[in-house]
Design a protein around this motif. Structure first.
Motif, PDB file in Angstrom:
ATOM      1  N   ALA A   1      -4.353   8.637  -3.862  1.00  0.00           N
ATOM      2  CA  ALA A   1      -4.547   8.381  -5.292  1.00  0.00           C
ATOM      3  C   ALA A   1      -3.946   7.041  -5.702  1.00  0.00           C
ATOM      4  CB  ALA A   1      -3.927   9.515  -6.109  1.00  0.00           C
ATOM      5  N   LEU A   2      -2.779   6.701  -5.159  1.00  0.00           N
ATOM      6  CA  LEU A   2      -2.141   5.432  -5.503  1.00  0.00           C
ATOM      7  C   LEU A   2      -2.940   4.262  -4.948  1.00  0.00           C
ATOM      8  CD1 LEU A   2       0.227   3.903  -6.723  1.00  0.00           C
ATOM      9  CD2 LEU A   2       1.497   4.289  -4.602  1.00  0.00           C
ATOM     10  N   GLU A   3      -3.423   4.362  -3.728  1.00  0.00           N
ATOM     11  CA  GLU A   3      -4.248   3.298  -3.163  1.00  0.00           C
ATOM     12  C   GLU A   3      -5.509   3.086  -3.991  1.00  0.00           C
ATOM     13  OE1 GLU A   3      -2.989   3.845   1.579  1.00  0.00           O
ATOM     14  OE2 GLU A   3      -4.806   4.773   0.766  1.00  0.00           O
ATOM     15  N   GLY A   4      -6.125   4.176  -4.450  1.00  0.00           N
ATOM     16  CA  GLY A   4      -7.320   4.044  -5.278  1.00  0.00           C
ATOM     17  C   GLY A   4      -7.031   3.420  -6.623  1.00  0.00           C
TER      18      GLY A   4
ATOM     19  N   THR B   1     -14.703  -5.243  -0.398  1.00  0.00           N
ATOM     20  CA  THR B   1     -14.162  -5.672   0.897  1.00  0.00           C
ATOM     21  C   THR B   1     -12.640  -5.601   0.977  1.00  0.00           C
ATOM     22  OG1 THR B   1     -14.171  -7.976   0.107  1.00  0.00           O
ATOM     23  CG2 THR B   1     -16.120  -7.207   1.328  1.00  0.00           C
ATOM     24  N   HIS B   2     -11.946  -5.349  -0.118  1.00  0.00           N
ATOM     25  CA  HIS B   2     -10.479  -5.354  -0.113  1.00  0.00           C
ATOM     26  C   HIS B   2      -9.953  -3.987  -0.561  1.00  0.00           C
ATOM     27  CE1 HIS B   2     -11.257  -9.668  -0.090  1.00  0.00           C
ATOM     28  NE2 HIS B   2      -9.987  -9.862   0.224  1.00  0.00           N
ATOM     29  N   ARG B   3      -8.807  -3.636  -0.020  1.00  0.00           N
ATOM     30  CA  ARG B   3      -8.127  -2.409  -0.436  1.00  0.00           C
ATOM     31  C   ARG B   3      -6.643  -2.531  -0.145  1.00  0.00           C
ATOM     32  NH1 ARG B   3      -6.977   1.604   3.555  1.00  0.00           N
ATOM     33  NH2 ARG B   3      -7.538   0.947   5.664  1.00  0.00           N
ATOM     34  N   VAL B   4      -5.857  -1.696  -0.825  1.00  0.00           N
ATOM     35  CA  VAL B   4      -4.415  -1.605  -0.599  1.00  0.00           C
ATOM     36  C   VAL B   4      -4.158  -0.458   0.353  1.00  0.00           C
ATOM     37  CG1 VAL B   4      -2.172  -1.181  -1.670  1.00  0.00           C
ATOM     38  CG2 VAL B   4      -3.872  -2.577  -2.852  1.00  0.00           C
ATOM     39  N   HIS B   5      -3.304  -0.698   1.338  1.00  0.00           N
ATOM     40  CA  HIS B   5      -3.028   0.323   2.358  1.00  0.00           C
ATOM     41  C   HIS B   5      -1.526   0.466   2.544  1.00  0.00           C
ATOM     42  CE1 HIS B   5      -3.266   2.718   5.988  1.00  0.00           C
ATOM     43  NE2 HIS B   5      -2.522   1.831   6.624  1.00  0.00           N
ATOM     44  N   PHE B   6      -1.048   1.716   2.515  1.00  0.00           N
ATOM     45  CA  PHE B   6       0.349   2.024   2.805  1.00  0.00           C
ATOM     46  C   PHE B   6       0.436   2.512   4.258  1.00  0.00           C
ATOM     47  CE2 PHE B   6       0.255   2.177  -1.763  1.00  0.00           C
ATOM     48  CZ  PHE B   6       1.486   1.676  -2.144  1.00  0.00           C
ATOM     49  N   GLU B   7       1.277   1.864   5.037  1.00  0.00           N
ATOM     50  CA  GLU B   7       1.403   2.190   6.451  1.00  0.00           C
ATOM     51  C   GLU B   7       2.173   3.488   6.629  1.00  0.00           C
ATOM     52  OE1 GLU B   7       0.510   2.248  10.016  1.00  0.00           O
ATOM     53  OE2 GLU B   7      -0.071   0.400   8.979  1.00  0.00           O
TER      54      GLU B   7
ATOM     55  N   ALA C   1       7.689   4.646  -1.762  1.00  0.00           N
ATOM     56  CA  ALA C   1       8.178   3.281  -1.957  1.00  0.00           C
ATOM     57  C   ALA C   1       8.727   2.663  -0.680  1.00  0.00           C
ATOM     58  CB  ALA C   1       9.246   3.262  -3.047  1.00  0.00           C
ATOM     59  N   THR C   2       9.127   3.478   0.290  1.00  0.00           N
ATOM     60  CA  THR C   2       9.686   2.927   1.524  1.00  0.00           C
ATOM     61  C   THR C   2       8.618   2.484   2.520  1.00  0.00           C
ATOM     62  OG1 THR C   2       9.824   5.165   2.461  1.00  0.00           O
ATOM     63  CG2 THR C   2      11.784   4.314   1.347  1.00  0.00           C
ATOM     64  N   LEU C   3       7.368   2.827   2.275  1.00  0.00           N
ATOM     65  CA  LEU C   3       6.309   2.467   3.210  1.00  0.00           C
ATOM     66  C   LEU C   3       5.912   1.003   3.042  1.00  0.00           C
ATOM     67  CD1 LEU C   3       4.007   5.620   2.908  1.00  0.00           C
ATOM     68  CD2 LEU C   3       5.808   5.171   4.579  1.00  0.00           C
ATOM     69  N   ASP C   4       5.557   0.363   4.148  1.00  0.00           N
ATOM     70  CA  ASP C   4       5.043  -1.002   4.095  1.00  0.00           C
ATOM     71  C   ASP C   4       3.665  -0.997   3.447  1.00  0.00           C
ATOM     72  OD1 ASP C   4       7.274  -2.060   5.321  1.00  0.00           O
ATOM     73  OD2 ASP C   4       6.432  -1.890   7.343  1.00  0.00           O
ATOM     74  N   VAL C   5       3.457  -1.914   2.506  1.00  0.00           N
ATOM     75  CA  VAL C   5       2.180  -1.996   1.812  1.00  0.00           C
ATOM     76  C   VAL C   5       1.468  -3.270   2.250  1.00  0.00           C
ATOM     77  CG1 VAL C   5       3.286  -3.099  -0.188  1.00  0.00           C
ATOM     78  CG2 VAL C   5       1.058  -2.002  -0.454  1.00  0.00           C
ATOM     79  N   ARG C   6       0.174  -3.144   2.495  1.00  0.00           N
ATOM     80  CA  ARG C   6      -0.622  -4.270   2.968  1.00  0.00           C
ATOM     81  C   ARG C   6      -1.928  -4.335   2.201  1.00  0.00           C
ATOM     82  NH1 ARG C   6      -0.169  -2.975   9.497  1.00  0.00           N
ATOM     83  NH2 ARG C   6       2.112  -3.145   9.657  1.00  0.00           N
ATOM     84  N   VAL C   7      -2.497  -5.510   2.182  1.00  0.00           N
ATOM     85  CA  VAL C   7      -3.850  -5.705   1.660  1.00  0.00           C
ATOM     86  C   VAL C   7      -4.779  -5.889   2.856  1.00  0.00           C
ATOM     87  CG1 VAL C   7      -5.370  -7.219   0.349  1.00  0.00           C
ATOM     88  CG2 VAL C   7      -3.103  -6.661  -0.542  1.00  0.00           C
ATOM     89  N   MET C   8      -5.780  -5.050   2.943  1.00  0.00           N
ATOM     90  CA  MET C   8      -6.724  -5.084   4.052  1.00  0.00           C
ATOM     91  C   MET C   8      -8.044  -5.689   3.577  1.00  0.00           C
ATOM     92  SD  MET C   8      -4.700  -3.688   6.232  1.00  0.00           S
ATOM     93  CE  MET C   8      -5.832  -3.525   7.634  1.00  0.00           C
ATOM     94  N   ARG C   9      -8.640  -6.503   4.439  1.00  0.00           N
ATOM     95  CA  ARG C   9      -9.925  -7.138   4.141  1.00  0.00           C
ATOM     96  C   ARG C   9     -10.928  -6.775   5.235  1.00  0.00           C
ATOM     97  NH1 ARG C   9      -8.373 -11.974   4.211  1.00  0.00           N
ATOM     98  NH2 ARG C   9      -9.105 -12.560   6.299  1.00  0.00           N
TER      99      ARG C   9
END
Length: 401
Positions: free
Chosen positions: A312-315, A329-335, A65-73
């Motif tokens: 698993a969470l990103e998927g 073309t889009h995915r969720v990414h945790f830094e 939960a502390t990681l920055d979450v981003r949407v990548m295109r």
């Protein structure tokens, strides 16, 4: 010889089970966990009362939960950040009117660590766009494996079936939570803690024993006990106690067998750490931690513990939050960089070396540190030399003939 038809029919005869002596499957049918070999029931609630279990669940879920979450295109062969996407706003700010994004992610991962069904959340869409994410209580939002054997799930929200595309489902490996797989170890930990509480709290064993060579009446025993207690409770500590009537005092101490539960408790911490794949030092078991291996165990925590859950969470988020057109073309990414970041001194040395070797420029380093760029910082130059020629440039010519 028995008739083959009789044998075949006996294999498929319904089995009768009694509520007087329910087995594990029958208890699971009614939502009650079966007792462990230690004689205690282990479920998500009771498991969290074991400090090692709650520490492991918090170490994993809170770290995610502390990681920055981003949407990548994806644009061609490169990926860019898409902060304007509605999913990015949900996960970064708040998923609904009462739940911040980090808290939602923490609860989702914690559910997957505690419940066999995994972490479940409902996606509320308006005009095909996700506008709200709600993590219902596990009793209200449930998952049932489909009867066709393909591994698909059916989802019920308050006993009403809902489309699978409207559910975020984070599953544990093997379809079983770590709490369920380690229920025997957790049950033994509960038993050991109860034994310790009774041993030291209720005082089932006296601190000492006084024996008399002569027969004593109940009143005489009470008087002797009061006299002995008065001497021990005196303001002047360390005084000698005197007993008459041929009394003999023996202090009772814990035997080695009674004190071995401390070693057993330490072993159970290791067992629970293995079940959650968490380094023991993350559960504050520092017996085997040294200056040399602590940093290595921290890297192992990211590689072998967090990384599988992050993937698993990103998927799971990608399947549920993006439309069929956006999915390719889009995915969720945790830094992950925040977890692998070294201390300031080590980073300064590494940055200086990278800039001096012209691998990166100063503005790239400033961007990594969350700082604004400055004019001239995009130049690949070695600040430790008088020349700022780029790699491969011609060497400066001598002004002489």
């Amino acid at each position: 010889m028995r008739n083959p038809l009789t044998i075949f029919a006996s294999l498929f005869r319904p089995e009768r089970k009694s509520l007087a002596s329910p087995d594990a499957d029958l208890l699971a049918l009614f939502g009650t966990p079966a007792p462990t070999a230690a004689g205690v029931n282990v479920g998500p609630g009771s498991a969290l009362t074991v400090p090692a279990v709650s520490c492991a669940v918090r170490a994993i879920s809170e770290a995610v939960a502390t990681l920055d979450v981003r949407v990548m295109r994806r644009e061609g062969s490169a990926e860019v950040v898409a902060p304007e996407h509605p999913v990015a706003g949900l996960l970064r700010d708040r998923v609904n009117d009462w739940t911040p994004g980090p808290e939602f992610i923490c609860d989702l991962v914690a559910q997957a660590l505690l419940y066999d069904a995994g972490g479940l959340a409902w996606v509320n869409r308006v005009a095909g766009r996700p506008v709200e994410l709600i993590a219902y209580d596990p009793a209200h939002l449930t998952a049932q494996r489909h009867e066709d054997g393909t591994g698909q799930y059916r989802y019920l929200l308050n006993s009403r079936e809902i489309p699978a595309e409207d559910v975020i489902h984070l599953r544990s490996p093997f379809g079983r939570s770590p709490v369920s797989l380690a229920r025997e170890s957790i049950g033994l930990s509960l038993t050991l803690e109860r034994h310790a509480a009774k041993l030291f709290g209720n005082g089932p064993r006296p601190g000492g024993m006084v024996s008399f060579t002569e027969r004593m009446t109940p009143d005489a025993i009470k008087n002797a006990a009061a006299t002995f207690a008065a001497m021990l409770n005196s303001e002047k500590t360390g005084r000698t106690a005197f007993l008459d009537a041929g009394a003999d005092y023996k202090q009772l101490v814990l035997s080695s067998v009674d004190s071995q539960f401390i070693e057993l408790t330490g072993f159970q911490i290791l067992q629970i750490a293995r079940a959650f794949r968490v380094p023991p030092q993350m559960l504050y078991d520092l017996d085997r931690a040294t200056w040399s291996n602590s940093e290595q165990m921290g890297r192992e925590f990211l590689t072998y513990t967090l990384e599988p859950w992050l993937r698993a969470l990103e998927g799971a988020l990608r399947i549920a939050l993006f439309s069929a057109d956006e999915y390719p073309t889009h995915r969720v990414h945790f830094e992950r960089d925040d977890l692998t970041r070294a201390d300031l001194g080590a980073r300064a040395v590494a940055y200086s070396s990278l800039i001096a070797s012209r691998v990166v420029n100063p503005n790239e380093v400033r961007r990594w540190e969350g700082m604004e760029p400055y004019a001239g910082g995009d130049e690949y130059a070695n600040p430790h030399t008088s020349t700022s020629d780029a790699p491969g440039a011609a060497a400066p010519q001598d002004g002489g003939a």
